[in-house]
Motif scaffolding. Structure first.
Motif, PDB file in Angstrom:
ATOM      1  N   ILE A 147      20.834  29.104   3.557  1.00 16.50           N
ATOM      2  CA  ILE A 147      22.189  29.086   3.887  1.00 16.50           C
ATOM      3  C   ILE A 147      23.090  29.556   2.577  1.00 16.50           C
ATOM      4  CG2 ILE A 147      24.083  27.569   4.313  1.00 16.50           C
ATOM      5  CD1 ILE A 147      22.590  26.366   6.387  1.00 16.50           C
ATOM      6  N   VAL A 148      22.524  28.982   1.565  1.00 17.27           N
ATOM      7  CA  VAL A 148      23.465  29.206   0.209  1.00 17.27           C
ATOM      8  C   VAL A 148      22.925  30.819  -0.028  1.00 17.27           C
ATOM      9  CG1 VAL A 148      23.607  28.818  -2.317  1.00 17.27           C
ATOM     10  CG2 VAL A 148      23.100  26.785  -0.689  1.00 17.27           C
ATOM     11  N   THR A 149      22.008  31.182  -0.007  1.00 16.16           N
ATOM     12  CA  THR A 149      21.842  32.738  -0.207  1.00 16.16           C
ATOM     13  C   THR A 149      22.669  33.304   0.729  1.00 16.16           C
ATOM     14  OG1 THR A 149      19.634  32.148  -0.889  1.00 16.16           O
ATOM     15  CG2 THR A 149      20.122  34.560  -0.379  1.00 16.16           C
ATOM     16  N   GLY A 150      22.673  33.017   1.847  1.00 20.47           N
ATOM     17  CA  GLY A 150      23.652  33.745   3.063  1.00 20.47           C
ATOM     18  C   GLY A 150      25.196  33.827   2.448  1.00 20.47           C
ATOM     19  N   LEU A 151      25.617  32.477   2.080  1.00 19.84           N
ATOM     20  CA  LEU A 151      26.992  32.212   1.763  1.00 19.84           C
ATOM     21  C   LEU A 151      27.274  33.144   0.683  1.00 19.84           C
ATOM     22  CD1 LEU A 151      27.790  28.395   2.406  1.00 19.84           C
ATOM     23  CD2 LEU A 151      28.235  30.422   3.662  1.00 19.84           C
ATOM     24  N   SER A 152      26.506  33.200  -0.379  1.00 18.27           N
ATOM     25  CA  SER A 152      26.596  33.864  -1.721  1.00 18.27           C
ATOM     26  C   SER A 152      26.900  35.350  -1.418  1.00 18.27           C
ATOM     27  CB  SER A 152      25.768  33.574  -2.813  1.00 18.27           C
ATOM     28  OG  SER A 152      24.508  33.904  -2.478  1.00 18.27           O
ATOM     29  N   GLN A 153      25.670  35.847  -0.683  1.00 20.39           N
ATOM     30  CA  GLN A 153      25.866  37.077  -0.277  1.00 20.39           C
ATOM     31  C   GLN A 153      26.857  37.612   0.443  1.00 20.39           C
ATOM     32  OE1 GLN A 153      22.330  39.290   1.171  1.00 20.39           O
ATOM     33  NE2 GLN A 153      20.790  37.858  -0.121  1.00 20.39           N
ATOM     34  N   GLY A 154      27.142  36.597   1.473  1.00 24.91           N
ATOM     35  CA  GLY A 154      28.491  37.060   2.311  1.00 24.91           C
ATOM     36  C   GLY A 154      29.488  36.805   1.662  1.00 24.91           C
ATOM     37  N   ALA A 155      29.696  36.065   0.732  1.00 22.82           N
ATOM     38  CA  ALA A 155      31.175  36.106  -0.093  1.00 22.82           C
ATOM     39  C   ALA A 155      31.218  37.585  -0.677  1.00 22.82           C
ATOM     40  CB  ALA A 155      30.918  35.095  -1.413  1.00 22.82           C
ATOM     41  N   MET A 156      30.039  38.143  -1.398  1.00 18.23           N
ATOM     42  CA  MET A 156      30.060  39.462  -1.937  1.00 18.23           C
ATOM     43  C   MET A 156      30.453  40.572  -0.682  1.00 18.23           C
ATOM     44  SD  MET A 156      27.307  39.924  -4.695  1.00 18.23           S
ATOM     45  CE  MET A 156      25.996  39.393  -3.515  1.00 18.23           C
ATOM     46  N   TYR A 157      29.835  40.386   0.225  1.00 20.81           N
ATOM     47  CA  TYR A 157      30.155  41.301   1.350  1.00 20.81           C
ATOM     48  C   TYR A 157      31.640  41.052   1.697  1.00 20.81           C
ATOM     49  CZ  TYR A 157      25.002  41.692   2.225  1.00 20.81           C
ATOM     50  OH  TYR A 157      23.878  41.921   2.206  1.00 20.81           O
ATOM     51  N   GLY A 158      32.046  39.869   2.044  1.00 20.55           N
ATOM     52  CA  GLY A 158      33.557  39.784   2.061  1.00 20.55           C
ATOM     53  C   GLY A 158      34.498  40.535   1.082  1.00 20.55           C
ATOM     54  N   LEU A 159      34.110  40.403  -0.046  1.00 19.36           N
ATOM     55  CA  LEU A 159      35.003  41.128  -1.007  1.00 19.36           C
ATOM     56  C   LEU A 159      35.092  42.414  -1.025  1.00 19.36           C
ATOM     57  CD1 LEU A 159      34.040  39.235  -4.537  1.00 19.36           C
ATOM     58  CD2 LEU A 159      36.223  39.252  -3.238  1.00 19.36           C
ATOM     59  N   ILE A 160      33.866  42.950  -0.824  1.00 17.27           N
ATOM     60  CA  ILE A 160      33.828  44.429  -0.504  1.00 17.27           C
ATOM     61  C   ILE A 160      34.435  44.707   0.905  1.00 17.27           C
ATOM     62  CG2 ILE A 160      32.526  46.540  -0.269  1.00 17.27           C
ATOM     63  CD1 ILE A 160      30.019  44.921  -1.440  1.00 17.27           C
ATOM     64  N   ALA A 161      34.168  43.958   1.971  1.00 20.89           N
ATOM     65  CA  ALA A 161      34.539  44.350   3.303  1.00 20.89           C
ATOM     66  C   ALA A 161      36.471  44.391   2.965  1.00 20.89           C
ATOM     67  CB  ALA A 161      34.468  43.182   4.233  1.00 20.89           C
ATOM     68  N   LEU A 162      36.916  43.588   2.064  1.00 24.67           N
ATOM     69  CA  LEU A 162      38.366  43.868   1.997  1.00 24.67           C
ATOM     70  C   LEU A 162      39.021  44.950   1.654  1.00 24.67           C
ATOM     71  CD1 LEU A 162      38.735  40.485  -0.237  1.00 24.67           C
ATOM     72  CD2 LEU A 162      39.558  40.769   2.112  1.00 24.67           C
ATOM     73  N   GLY A 163      38.204  45.774   1.051  1.00 23.38           N
ATOM     74  CA  GLY A 163      38.604  47.304   0.552  1.00 23.38           C
ATOM     75  C   GLY A 163      38.475  47.902   1.800  1.00 23.38           C
ATOM     76  N   TYR A 164      37.444  47.919   2.719  1.00 25.12           N
ATOM     77  CA  TYR A 164      37.396  48.713   3.935  1.00 25.12           C
ATOM     78  C   TYR A 164      38.449  48.263   4.776  1.00 25.12           C
ATOM     79  CZ  TYR A 164      32.513  50.308   3.273  1.00 25.12           C
ATOM     80  OH  TYR A 164      31.586  50.955   2.995  1.00 25.12           O
ATOM     81  N   SER A 165      38.600  47.179   5.033  1.00 25.60           N
ATOM     82  CA  SER A 165      39.833  46.575   5.896  1.00 25.60           C
ATOM     83  C   SER A 165      41.223  46.964   5.472  1.00 25.60           C
ATOM     84  CB  SER A 165      39.741  44.997   5.806  1.00 25.60           C
ATOM     85  OG  SER A 165      39.906  44.527   7.040  1.00 25.60           O
ATOM     86  N   GLY A 184      37.079  41.659  12.243  1.00 20.20           N
ATOM     87  CA  GLY A 184      38.457  42.295  12.918  1.00 20.20           C
ATOM     88  C   GLY A 184      39.167  43.184  11.829  1.00 20.20           C
ATOM     89  N   VAL A 185      39.013  44.586  12.048  1.00 19.78           N
ATOM     90  CA  VAL A 185      39.371  45.322  10.958  1.00 19.78           C
ATOM     91  C   VAL A 185      40.902  45.407  10.658  1.00 19.78           C
ATOM     92  CG1 VAL A 185      39.823  47.712  10.450  1.00 19.78           C
ATOM     93  CG2 VAL A 185      37.704  47.112  11.294  1.00 19.78           C
ATOM     94  N   GLY A 186      41.395  45.065   9.534  1.00 21.94           N
ATOM     95  CA  GLY A 186      42.946  45.146   9.012  1.00 21.94           C
ATOM     96  C   GLY A 186      43.282  43.713   9.082  1.00 21.94           C
ATOM     97  N   ASN A 187      42.100  42.971   9.140  1.00 17.43           N
ATOM     98  CA  ASN A 187      42.609  41.529   9.097  1.00 17.43           C
ATOM     99  C   ASN A 187      41.822  40.831   7.621  1.00 17.43           C
ATOM    100  OD1 ASN A 187      42.519  38.638   9.364  1.00 17.43           O
ATOM    101  ND2 ASN A 187      42.719  38.877  11.791  1.00 17.43           N
ATOM    102  N   LEU A 188      42.540  40.503   6.801  1.00 19.51           N
ATOM    103  CA  LEU A 188      41.936  39.938   5.469  1.00 19.51           C
ATOM    104  C   LEU A 188      41.242  38.802   5.578  1.00 19.51           C
ATOM    105  CD1 LEU A 188      44.485  41.067   2.901  1.00 19.51           C
ATOM    106  CD2 LEU A 188      42.583  42.408   3.812  1.00 19.51           C
ATOM    107  N   GLY A 189      41.772  37.984   6.277  1.00 17.19           N
ATOM    108  CA  GLY A 189      41.020  36.698   6.601  1.00 17.19           C
ATOM    109  C   GLY A 189      39.778  36.688   7.253  1.00 17.19           C
ATOM    110  N   GLY A 190      39.672  37.632   8.235  1.00 14.41           N
ATOM    111  CA  GLY A 190      38.852  38.037   8.964  1.00 14.41           C
ATOM    112  C   GLY A 190      37.633  38.636   8.137  1.00 14.41           C
ATOM    113  N   ALA A 191      38.097  39.621   7.459  1.00 12.96           N
ATOM    114  CA  ALA A 191      37.120  40.291   6.611  1.00 12.96           C
ATOM    115  C   ALA A 191      36.216  39.287   5.715  1.00 12.96           C
ATOM    116  CB  ALA A 191      37.595  41.242   5.492  1.00 12.96           C
ATOM    117  N   MET A 192      36.754  38.307   5.072  1.00 13.08           N
ATOM    118  CA  MET A 192      35.972  37.396   4.497  1.00 13.08           C
ATOM    119  C   MET A 192      35.168  36.505   5.300  1.00 13.08           C
ATOM    120  SD  MET A 192      36.042  36.974   1.021  1.00 13.08           S
ATOM    121  CE  MET A 192      34.870  36.073   0.172  1.00 13.08           C
ATOM    122  N   ALA A 193      35.876  36.322   6.547  1.00 18.11           N
ATOM    123  CA  ALA A 193      34.913  35.148   7.323  1.00 18.11           C
ATOM    124  C   ALA A 193      33.785  35.935   8.134  1.00 18.11           C
ATOM    125  CB  ALA A 193      35.853  34.740   8.327  1.00 18.11           C
ATOM    126  N   GLY A 194      34.256  37.345   8.384  1.00 14.14           N
ATOM    127  CA  GLY A 194      33.069  38.171   8.650  1.00 14.14           C
ATOM    128  C   GLY A 194      31.840  38.418   7.625  1.00 14.14           C
TER     129      GLY A 194
END
Lengths: 263, 375, 684
Positions: B70-88, B307-317
């Motif tokens: 879970i911790v691995t998932g969360l930390s990787q997910g946090a990175m994905y979220g940061l990158i996802a913000l740019g896409y979004s 949800g594209v264009g949704n910043l909170g969504g990007a992080m949660a995603g």
């Protein structure tokens, strides 16, 4: 009175809380020309979108020749015999004029991948028929769209001719019911008078039943058998042009409430 | 004009039936996998486990293992979220997928690699001044990543504004390809190692059992995210961004400099990707020119999931995607008897993308798109 | 164009140009622009230097007789190498680009003049200063290692090409002080030449460009030209060679002297590159031909070509079939004269051509951007492998056929039977991948197909299915395709692969050509233009798009099946996303939606640069080709999105405004005046 071709009962559609259409009842008889009028935002185009399957209504029923149209995809609706034009002309701008009309016969033709590949006699015959029909349809508008124009891209056409081509494209799907969305918008008086004439011929010579959204009251008066006025997604009035145009509610919807009546 | 809000009616075509089947199949598989996982947690030697593991008992997942995942998932997910913000953000403003955004992340990670090694040579990396050093590294990487994103926009995307929507997408594929291979040529094709982290970063916090570096990743990501949220929601520039996302023409009529706003969008997205790049380096200690590709695609998936264009969504995603990626191999695939399930981690992500687009194309938190893209 | 030929007709000045010739327009140097271009040039040169291209390409000599300094990889040799060319070409191009001509809305605001030369020199000099700056920094960083005596560089750590070779090459082994004056001067002069090309009369300029292009191409394609000419020459000397060509090439007769040996030796140097005499010969011939094209034929050839392309498609059929027949004949004959390596190259080009033709149907005709196209290539390859390799995974049940005899030989016609299964599986995969994605928005679809492509590769790679597909070890010992009396197609005989691939490419071309001109092609076009209107006009968009997807899938699977039989073994690494993207670049660079464009694209890109793993004619480029692919993709999208060989319709789509402007100038735009149209309505 001839048969009902289109029968719409209690049709409603909501876009996130906004009632675009509310409990609409509407019918068209075979061979009729019905004008739909109403101020901007009255739901006229939504109404067309719904008949042509681009929007699915929230409730109510649409019967075309006794068959329900709810849930059909737009192409299936067209296949069943309803065709339309668009308010903001949407041609295939980079296809040639004749191709625009030929492609509209897609659902009336059937040669598939193998006959295309082997260029069978049946395929060639069908292609020739498609082409001939396309030229015939285009010829309906005089010499404007045929001759050297056939092979030109639709994007070179003038605004009025784009409207004409769009009608031609809708005609080519061989519909029984033709929905025209503001066919004369942007045309000068001479052109719209001519098109009014042609709309009459669409019924008399081609046998289409027509529902037409139009703001130009001269056109509506000249050609419609019956007029329906929509406002805020509801039928305000229907009847002959004179009846509707003299209906006080219609006048109010268009012009606003007269000053002395405002309370 | 013609809002094509197509709600599926009663009549289904063959394709619809197939899609329904696919949805049911995927969701069914997930359900069976989860049930089987629960069953083997209770009794590793149940009949289903024996069936899927060639007659042998399955292995139980211990709590520390599970927690680690879970911790691995969360930390990787946090990175994905940061990158996802740019896409979004870019999708929200310009309506196209910036395929090369993953490379911005990679450039960030690469800059971090160069900086950290230079600091390490000077003996500062593993020393008492690690915190200021890493802050400087983050700052420089962020600047380089931002510059990459801005140059990208200026050179490749600005001339294409208003062209058919697939054109900028194809261009961005070219940009991605170009940056990737330029890095290979300039810095060599091999994997580049970060210097070893200071010991305290590698330790595990006793009670909760979280590695410090993973916690650091999560915290830094959360801070960046909060900063971005403040920027977009509370500042004037952020308001301009939202206005441009809504309707470029009207925004420019209202006196907003559209070009400048778009550049800002790219810059902010690039900065987030740059931070993610450094975090990647600290977490995995190695970077290679192709590093940007998969995290990029995954981050895009995260953006779609949220949800594209949704910043909170990007992080949660991002967080849900990271967790799914970490957990699904052992919680879904292994109980179903798939050998070597962690090889299929990436396949899990892509399947998730497809599933989300099939079941809820607007993402978990809904899309916020500009008016011209909604049709 | 009028038939009376005046000088103007030959050179075809644009209407704006002749109209504006007399107008007073200013001519001065725009120093801002010069600084911008100079900066770009400097960055480009530094980037290229650090990318290793100059040093890496230094092995290949272009002009044998020019000695620009040192020849890093061969200090004894002299010559203008491809490495130097990779740097020196840029000042010329940017010098050309900085030309002072500004045309606004068809009106010339500034004109060409000698200020262009100045601007060109400025750009080049700035770029040269950039190179000098690089050498200066390298010089500062350069230290003698006291222990080994080798020269070491501090910055080498991240930048792998920051090394002695580059320093030697950039400074001509004379230190950075030499670079200080030689680079600005050299680059400046080259840029001045580039700018000067604009000032030449069109006919002369064309001749110069033709000569330069010919010299460089003849030199770069030395291997192929040599091979073909030798082959033809040998066959003339010994016609008996032809009888052996369908057999095993290893039994081929030894090469004999060719009648053209003398010519080859005259043109090319022993160590590669053109001799001075060769360069003069080729330059003069090319320039003469170009001048002849301009002055002697007086544009008649051009006019007839234009007339051909102006004809409606239906009337072109006759000339098209003649052209196609001639091309096909040439392609069939060519491999008779070329050696094994050239044939291998043709076979690779063919495999990618086949893929590109398939993708062209999906992307070019139907407008679906499929980034996971490689999946179908993989399905074709793996299906063939499973059915025709004894080395396939051992978990296959016995009822899955295996077309291998007990002696481990290929079954006659086994490949063809396998191909039936290949088609079936490719079509099913196409439907499976297509159905979920077909309703998605175009850009989502692109990413999701990319995901599918990756999933399929990961499945082939996984341990889970390794009992079937061999995991990372792949499937080896794939039998060659045995067609009985017609021969056997296998990797050891690239000529046979080429013919097989030619046959299938012909099928693919025919399929694209027929479909484009059918009811289906029109429907695809309509979908590409406006999907929701197409649907409202009665086109079942889902089915039509799926059909495009499946047709593309089947064509790709043919390619996979041939690939499998050719290579003899198959691994997941042959099916990276990279392949999809390279095929996409081929289609886009060639010209989306245009068969001819796709053919040109494959020849130019796969043939010259090479495929994802297959070397092209420029084998030295293999390290740099992916970078070049990326740069080409960006450049094409920005400057020429319709591709090298544009499809008329596509270019209209992409240049709508310009097209309308042209049409307006030609008086073709319908202004809506009914003046010339009879208002009477034709009877229905």
């Amino acid at each position: 009175m001839s048969e009902r071709i289109l029968d719409i009962n209690n049709l409603s559609v909501t876009f996130g809380g906004l009632h675009a259409l509310k409990d609409l009842n509407f019918h068209v008889d075979e061979g009729e020309i019905v004008g739909v009028i109403g101020p901007n935002g009255a739901g006229k185009t939504t109404f067309f979108n719904m008949i042509s399957g681009m929007v699915t209504p929230s409730s109510g029923e649409i019967l075309f020749e006794g068959e329900s149209m709810i849930g059909l995809d737009p192409n299936q609706v067209t296949q069943r015999g309803i065709s339309r034009t668009f308010q903001n002309v949407r041609l295939f701008a980079n296809m040639t004029i004749v191709e625009n009309v030929m492609v509209a016969q897609h659902c009336r033709t059937k040669k598939g991948i193998f006959s295309s590949l082997f260029n069978t006699p049946g395929f060639r015959k069908e292609e020739a028929e498609i082409r001939a029909h396309a030229e015939k349809v285009l010829g309906f508008f005089g010499t404007r769209l045929i001759g050297y124009r056939l092979e030109q891209p639709a994007s070179v056409l003038s605004y009025a001719n784009r409207r004409r081509l769009e009608i031609a494209r809708a005609m080519a799907t061989s519909p029984r019911l033709l929905l025209l969305d503001e066919p004369v918008a942007g045309m000068n008086p001479k052109e719209s008078a001519e098109l009014t004439d042609l709309i009459g011929k669409l019924r008399s010579e081609w046998g289409f039943t027509i529902v037409m959204i139009e703001h130009d009251m001269n056109v509506v008066r000249d050609v419609s058998d019956r007029v329906v006025c929509l406002d805020h997604g509801e039928t305000l009035a229907q009847g002959s042009f004179e009846e509707v145009s003299n209906n006080p509610e219609v006048i109010e919807a268009y012009l606003g409430r007269p000053l002395e009546k405002r309370a | 004009m013609t809002a094509a809000v197509k709600v599926k009616g009663a009549r289904r075509t063959g394709v619809d039936w197939f899609l329904l089947f696919l949805r049911v199949l995927l969701i069914g598989l997930i359900a069976i996998g989860l049930l089987a996982f629960i069953a083997q947690q209770i009794d590793p030697n149940n009949w289903f486990a024996r069936l899927t593991h060639d007659g042998e008992a399955a292995s139980r997942l211990s709590w520390p293992q599970f927690r680690g995942l879970i911790v691995t998932g969360l930390s990787q997910g946090a990175m994905y979220g940061l990158i996802a913000l740019g896409y979004s953000m870019v999708y929200g403003v310009l309506g196209f997928i910036n395929f090369a955004h993953g490379e911005v992340f990679m450039v960030g990670a690469f800059t971090g690699f160069i900086m950290s090694n230079k600091f390490d040579e000077a003996g500062w990396w593993d020393g008492p001044i690690f915190i200021p050093v890493i802050l400087i590294t983050i700052l420089v990487s962020t600047l380089v990543a931002t510059a990459t994103a801005v140059i990208m926009e200026r050179v490749a995307y600005r001339p294409l504004r208003g062209s058919p929507r697939l054109i900028p997408l194809i261009t961005s594929i070219g940009v991605s390809f170009f940056i990737q291979n330029a890095v290979i040529l300039l810095f060599g094709p091999g994997a580049k190692g970060y210097p070893p982290n200071p010991d305290w970063l590698e330790e595990t916090i006793p009670v909760v059992g979280i590695e410090v570096k993973k916690l650091l990743v999560i915290v830094v990501a959360a801070i960046s995210m909060a900063g971005l949220w403040y920027f977009v929601e509370r500042t004037k520039t952020g308001k301009a961004m939202r206005a441009v996302a809504e309707d470029k023409e009207i925004a420019s009529l209202m006196g907003i400099d559209v070009n400048k706003t778009i550049v800002t969008t790219f810059a902010v997205g690039g900065a987030m990707a740059g931070i993610a790049g450094i975090l990647w380096g600290i977490l995995f200690k190695s970077v290679i020119a192709t590093t940007g590709f998969l995290p990029g695609i995954k981050a895009f998936t995260a953006a779609v999931v949220g949800g594209v264009g949704n910043l909170g969504g990007a992080m949660a995603g991002g967080v849900s995607l990271g967790s799914a990626e970490a957990l699904a191999p052992l919680m879904l695939l292994e109980p179903l008897g798939v050998e070597g399930p962690s090889q299929l981690r990436d396949a899990v992500v892509f399947t998730l993308l497809i599933l989300v687009l099939l079941v809820k194309p607007t993402g978990l938190f809904g899309e916020r798109l500009s008016s011209e893209d909604r049709a | 164009m009028s038939t009376t030929t005046t000088d103007n007709d030959v050179f075809e000045p644009s209407p704006a140009e002749s109209a504006m010739a007399a107008a007073p327009v200013q001519s001065s140097v725009d120093w801002n622009k010069v600084a911008r271009f100079g900066g770009i040039l400097a960055l480009a040169l530094v980037f290229i230097s650090l990318s290793g291209m100059p040093v890496g390409l230094d092995k290949r000599t272009i002009l044998y007789w020019i000695n620009p300094g040192v020849y890093v990889n061969n200090p004894d040799g002299v010559g203008l190498t491809l490495g130097y060319l990779s740097l020196l070409i840029w000042p010329i191009l940017l010098g050309w680009a900085v030309g002072n001509e500004v045309v606004l809305e068809g009106m010339q605001a500034t004109k060409r003049g000698f200020s262009d030369l100045l601007a060109g020199f400025g750009v080049g000099a700035l770029g040269g200063l950039g190179v000098f700056a690089l050498t200066f920094l390298m010089g500062l960083d350069r230290e003698m290692d006291p222990d080994s005596g080798a020269l070491v560089y501090g910055v080498r750590d991240p930048l792998v090409n920051w090394n002695e070779n580059l320093y030697v090459l950039l400074t001509f082994n004379r230190g950075w002080g030499f670079a200080l004056w030689v680079w600005p001067l050299l680059a400046g002069v080259l840029a001045l030449i580039g700018a000067g090309l604009r000032l030449l009369p069109d006919g002369i300029r064309k001749a110069v460009l033709a000569a330069v292009t010919a010299i460089v191409s003849v030199s770069i394609f030395q291997f192929l030209i040599d091979d073909v000419i030798e082959g033809v020459g040998e066959t003339i000397n010994d016609p008996g060679r032809l009888s052996n060509f369908f057999g095993d090439p290893d039994d081929g007769r030894p090469r004999v002297d060719s009648v053209f040996d003398g010519l080859i030796e005259f043109v090319y140097a022993q160590t590669g590159g053109l001799r001075l005499q060769g360069m003069i010969l080729i330059g003069v011939v090319a320039a003469a031909l170009s001048l002849a094209g301009s002055y002697v034929t007086r544009g008649r050839f051009k006019a007839s070509r234009k007339a051909y392309f102006d004809k409606p498609l239906a009337q072109r059929t006759m000339s098209t079939s003649v052209l196609m027949f001639v091309t096909a004949l040439a392609l069939i004959i060519l491999p008779f004269f070329t050696g094994k390596i050239a044939n291998e190259l043709f076979a690779n080009v063919g495999i990618f051509l086949l893929l590109a033709l398939g993708l062209n149907i999906v992307v070019g005709l139907a407008g679906i951007l499929d980034l996971g196209y490689v999946a179908f290539f993989a399905v074709g390859g793996y299906t063939t492998a499973v059915l025709t390799s004894a080395g396939r995974g051992d978990e296959w049940p016995s009822w899955v056929p295996l077309f291998v005899t007990d002696d481990g030989e290929a079954v006659v016609g086994g490949w063809l039977i396998a191909l039936v299964f290949v088609v079936i599986f490719a079509a099913i995969t196409g439907l499976l991948i297509g159905a979920p994605v077909i309703r998605m928005r175009g850009d989502y679809l692109a990413i999701v197909t990319l995901g599918f492509g990756e999933i399929i590769r990961l499945l082939f790679l996984s341990d889970w299915l390794s009992g079937y597909f061999g995991g990372a070890q792949g499937i080896t010992n794939i039998e060659s395709a045995d067609f009985g009396p017609l021969g056997t197609v296998s990797g050891i005989n690239p000529r046979s692969v080429f013919y097989l691939v030619l046959f299938f490419s012909a099928i693919a071309i025919y399929v694209s050509w027929r479909l484009e001109r059918s009811r289906l092609g029109r429907a695809w076009m309509a979908i590409r233009e406006d999907e929701s209107v197409a649907e409202a006009m009665g086109i079942n968009t889902v089915n039509m798009k799926l059909m495009a997807f499946v047709v593309g899938a089947v064509l790709a699977s043919f390619s996979g099946a041939i690939f499998s039989a050719k290579v003899g073994s198959i691994f997941p690494t042959s099916f990276l996303i990279l392949v999809s993207i390279i095929i996409l670049v081929v289609v886009i660079v060639g010209g989306m939606g245009n068969i001819m464009g796709v053919i040109v694209g494959s020849l130019v890109l796969i043939g010259v640069l090479g495929g994802p793993k297959q070397p092209g004619l420029l084998q030295e480029f293999s390290e740099y080709k992916l970078l070049i692919y990326g740069a080409l993709l960006i450049w094409m999208m920005l400057k020429r999105p319709e591709g090298l060989v544009p499809n008329a319709r596509r270019s209209r789509e992409l240049h709508q405004d310009e097209f309308l402007q042209d049409a307006w100038l030609k008086g073709e735009v319908d202004t809506g005046d009914d003046g010339d149209v009879a208002v009477e309505v034709a009877p229905a």
